[in-house]
Every structure is written in structure tokens, then in C-alpha cells.
Design a protein around this motif. Structure first.
Motif: not given
Length: 544
Positions: A52-64, A66-74
Motif C-alpha cells: 500500500a502507498v504510504a499516507p501523508d497523514l497517519p492512520a491509527e492501527s485500531d481503525g479510529t 483513516s490514513p490521509g492522502y494529500l495527492s494522487r501517487p505519481a
């Protein structure tokens, strides 16, 4: 399984009558409960997807969060190397859609393109999501289910004999997925165990889960209107009422609320369903907090702060009231945030923001109801040959590829250059053909990991991430957290009746004082027996 039954001689509902095509089914609606450890032999092993693509804003492992993506991957990656459909036969599927249905095959190039990637044809029977329970009921009654059938959990609880019907009609998935067998389907293995547990009915793994964040609803505000009036978000119910009175201006065609209900209950501290009071279970209907919430909302109605369309019909389209500026606040699922920004993008200045969870009074602590870890489920027809069941699972696996993959892009937006173009800011924009043909029906053949990726709306990813990060601390730790509990259907039916009743109180069709009598009647009909059932479940699992 710690299985207990309730209301074995309870009156069958209309759905039971509709299932006469399955005459051998047990007519006693039951509830079941099991912890993930008890279901271990049934459930897939959780194997996180490493590509999976690494997010720009981190997720919490318990699902509370969500990972945040600020742009479309190159560059997007291909998650599934081989085409999943190999038998040469079509897969039939019934799925919901809450928008106008697109053209069908062979007149839809989006369907054609996705089917080409799959290596075969998925033929959809798309039903109106607003009336989807009717489609479910008639299909189950006839017994002629499609190869793949998407059924939301909020519809399942309305069906009194769903567990029996599901075991009669849908395939047991454990022989294909349990334990390390799921390694054959790595995208499905990426789902957390708690989500898979929601697919167990009557001791059998039947459903492929659509994982979801634990938040049921939020209060949204027309930020542009608040800014124009120089008003801040309320931090508690006292401030909410004060702000509502400030923005309310019926003479100008503007009301404070397009809808109001759950937000107040949560702020008052009403539990998600049950609360543990020193070893005794108390249902949310029985709490003083629920009665106080009813009184607060009734006051808002009585003061004329609620739009008359919602007063007349609680199922009115509140989104339109917000989009047109006829109301400032309304309640909706978090998915509505990006949908509303997209729908009303041409409305000058339109800005919708989620209000942070509120307490009842200054200095208080908010409560947020914790939702189930999976909200929708995909079922596979039981009488299919083994290879056809595996083919359906391969299709579900392909459709479960996460954000940043070729499969995600194709399902979500279609073919680049045909159904979407990537603009100068790196944002996919639908073409005119894409707007006509692309309806994400393939999403409903499985689920996909939660992702916060609507970066086409400036600031939304960051605001969404901040809201979840703040709200996570207020999630209601209900007594049955970690258990897969099937609510007895007669309790679910009576709870719907109680919901109707408190909405009637809001609208002045009943007196506020009637709630106490309604609760006493509910206890006599189902509440006390339900408490006994849930207490047994809690004791069986060491929770009381």
C-alpha cells in the motif's frame, strides 16, 4: 458460540411471511453472540498488505483514524497480477445505488473496461438504494439469489429470519478463507479480524465485509453562513441552541436545522445501545440522558428552529435544504462530507464543515456512538460449484485493492483519457462520458480499506483527519465491544417502533411525558427479556 435464543414463540414479521418460499426455515428469530476468539476457526487470518502507498497523514492501527492522502501517487501500482475470472461464465450481482443508474451492458464503456480487466463479465442488477430492503426481501423470498449479493447491515436488522435464510442460500466461506487459506486472496486478508466477524451468521462465515470507521454520524454546518454571521462552532448543547437562534431567520427562508436527533443524544451521554451500571445492563431508552435529549430536540422544534420540510417528514431530503442554504446544520454520515462538496461545488462560497463532538454543558465530556467494524456485506450463492465460488472470491479480492493501485483507479474513476483526466493539480476529473457511465458498482462486490483521499476538495483531507483524531477519544466503550452480536429481530422491530415514537414527540404529535410510558411498554414487550439475553451474553464472555 455462547449462543442464546430469544422470543422463540415471538410473532413473525412481514419478512417472515415473505420467506414462505423457504418453508423449511426455522421461524423463531434468534440472536447470537461470539467473540473473535470463539470465531477463530471460521475467520481469515489478518495479513496487512505491504504494497500500500504510504499516507501523508497517519492512520491509527485500531481503525479510529483513516490514513490521509494529500495527492494522487505519481505512479499507481498493480496489486493483482492475474485476471480473476477464468471460467468463461458471467457473474450476476445485485447491488444498491443511491444515484441514477448508469447505462447497462453493452452500452457502457466503463463496465466493458472493468470487465476486460477482470477477464470476464459481471452483470449487475442495480437497485435503488433508498428502497433496497424491498429488493432484498423479494429476492430472498424467491430463493433465486444472484452469484454475488451486496446487503447492508442496516437492512439486515430489519429482516426477522435473515440468519436462517442466509444459511439456506449463501455459501460458507470458511473452507476457502479461514486461517491461512486467505493467503490466496491477499486483498481480503488485509481486512481486520473484527470486520470479518461481522460476516458470521448462525455460526457460519457467509459475508465479505465492507470495513468502516467507527463513527455513525456527525453534525455538519454551512461554514460560509456561520462565517458571514461571525459565529463560531458550538462546543456544547447550550451553545448549539444559542447559535441556532442566531442563524434562524424564517422570514429570509433560513432555518437553523435541516435535521436534529442523534447529535443531541450523543452530547447528553446516551450510550450506543447498552450501558453497564455496576454490573446491571441499562438500555439507552431507559436512561435519563435519552429523555433529556428528547426534551432538548422538542424545544428546538417548538421554537421553530427546524426546517418545516423536516418537521413534516423526517425522511425529507435534508441535503437539498443544506445545499440551497435553507438550513445551516444537519446530521449525516461522514461520507456525505465529500459528496456534498462535490454536489454543490458550483454554489458560490459553499463550504461544509463537521462540528466537533459536543458535550451537554460547558466542561462536560462528549460521547460518540461506536459503529460496527463492517457496515455492508457481500454474499456468494451457495449452490455454485467450488471453482465458481473461488472465482467470485477472486473478483472480490481484485475489487478490494487499496488506494494507490491500478485496480482502485479503474473501479473508482474508469479509464484515464476516456472517463477521467488528471488536471494540472494532479486531481482526477471526470469527463462528460465518465459522469454518464461511471457508477462505482464494483465497490459493492467487496469492500476496501478505509482511506481519506478526497484531496480534490482543498483542506478536506486535513479537516477529516483532524475530526477523526479528536473524535476518537470520545468513542463509547460499549459493554459488548469486541463481540459479534446479532440482535434478536423482535427487539430490532420494537426499537424501530420506539424510534418512530420519539420522532412523533419531537413533532408535537405526542407529549414529552409519554416517553416514560412508552419505555415501560417497551420493557414489558421486549426490553426486560432483551436485558436477560444480553446479560447472558455478557456473562458468557466475562464482560459482567
Amino acid at each position: 458460540m455462547g449462543r442464546r435464543t430469544l422470543f422463540q414463540t415471538g410473532a413473525a414479521t412481514a419478512v417472515t411471511a415473505a420467506l414462505t418460499g423457504c418453508a423449511e426455515l426455522d421461524e423463531g428469530p434468534e440472536g447470537t453472540a461470539a467473540g473473535s476468539d470463539e470465531l477463530a476457526d471460521l475467520l481469515p487470518q489478518h495479513i496487512p498488505y505491504e504494497g500500500a502507498v504510504a499516507p501523508d497523514l497517519p492512520a491509527e492501527s485500531d481503525g479510529t483514524v483513516s490514513p490521509g492522502y494529500l495527492s494522487r501517487p505519481a505512479e499507481v501500482i498493480q496489486a493483482v497480477a492475474e485476471k480473476p475470472m477464468t471460467t468463461g461464465e458471467e457473474i450476476t450481482a445485485i447491488t444498491p445505488l443511491w444515484n441514477p443508474a448508469p447505462p447497462g451492458l453493452p452500452d457502457n464503456s466503463y463496465f466493458t473496461a472493468v470487465n476486460e480487466a477482470l477477464g470476464g463479465t459481471v452483470r449487475f442488477n442495480i437497485a435503488d438504494g433508498n428502497n433496497y430492503v424491498d429488493k432484498i426481501t423479494t429476492t430472498l423470498a424467491g430463493g433465486d439469489v444472484p452469484d454475488m449479493f451486496q446487503i447492508p447491515g442496516w437492512e439486515i436488522i430489519k429482516l426477522s429470519d435473515f440468519t436462517a435464510a442466509a444459511n439456506e442460500l449463501f455459501a460458507d466461506l470458511s473452507p476457502y478463507l479461514a486461517g491461512d487459506k486467505v493467503t490466496e486472496y491477499p486483498m481480503l486478508a488485509n481486512y481486520p479480524t473484527a470486520a470479518w466477524a461481522m460476516g458470521v451468521f448462525g455460526g457460519t462465515l457467509l459475508g465479505i465485509p465492507w470495513e468502516r470507521a467507527p463513527y455513525t454520524n456527525a453534525l455538519f454546518a454551512r461554514q460560509d453562513i456561520l462565517d458571514e454571521l461571525g459565529l463560531e462552532h458550538p462546543a456544547n448543547l447550550e451553545e448549539l441552541m444559542a447559535v441556532a437562534e442566531e442563524v434562524n431567520d424564517p422570514a429570509a427562508g433560513r432555518w437553523a436545522f435541516a435535521s436534529l436527533d442523534q447529535t443531541v443524544q450523543e452530547a447528553m451521554g446516551v450510550p450506543t445501545l447498552w450501558r453497564d451500571d455496576d454490573g446491571a445492563l441499562v438500555h439507552k431508552f431507559e436512561t435519563e440522558a435519552f429523555a433529556a435529549a428528547i426534551a432538548f430536540v422538542r424545544e428546538a422544534f417548538d421554537k421553530g428552529l427546524v426546517h418545516p420540510d423536516y418537521v413534516a417528514d423526517r425522511f425529507t431530503n435534508t441535503k437539498e435544504l443544506i445545499g440551497s442554504g435553507q438550513a445551516v446544520f444537519y446530521e449525516d454520515g461522514l461520507g456525505a462530507w465529500h459528496e456534498m462538496l462535490g454536489t454543490y461545488r458550483d454554489v458560490e462560497g459553499f463550504d461544509l464543515q463537521a462540528v466537533d463532538p459536543m458535550a451537554a454543558a460547558p466542561g462536560g465530556t462528549p460521547t460518540i456512538w461506536r459503529d460496527d467494524p463492517a457496515g455492508m456485506l457481500t454474499f456468494i450463492r451457495k449452490d455454485l460449484p467450488e471453482e465458481r465460488i473461488r472465482e467470485c472470491l477472486r473478483v472480490a479480492n481484485w475489487c478490494s485493492a487499496p488506494f494507490g493501485t491500478v485496480e482502485w483507479d479503474l473501479v473508482w474513476d474508469g479509464v484515464e483519457g476516456v472517463h477521467f483526466e488528471v488536471d494540472a493539480d494532479g486531481v482526477p476529473q471526470r469527463t462528460e462520458l465518465g459522469q454518464t457511465e461511471v457508477a462505482n458498482t464494483y465497490l459493492f462486490l467487496s469492500g476496501r480499506p478505509n482511506a481519506n483521499f478526497k484531496f480534490q476538495y482543498p483542506g478536506l483531507v486535513e479537516a477529516f483527519h483532524a475530526w477523526e483524531t479528536n473524535a476518537a477519544q470520545y468513542l463509547d466503550d460499549r459493554p459488548f465491544q469486541g463481540l459479534r452480536v446479532e440482535m434478536p429481530s423482535e427487539l430490532a422491530a420494537e426499537n424501530e417502533t420506539m424510534t418512530d415514537a420519539h420522532h412523533e414527540i419531537y413533532r408535537g404529535q405526542r407529549d414529552v411525558a409519554e416517553w416514560e410510558t412508552l419505555v415501560a411498554d417497551w420493557r414489558a414487550k421486549v426490553g426486560d427479556e432483551a436485558r436477560e439475553y444480553y446479560t447472558g451474553v455478557a456473562e458468557d464472555n466475562g464482560l459482567l
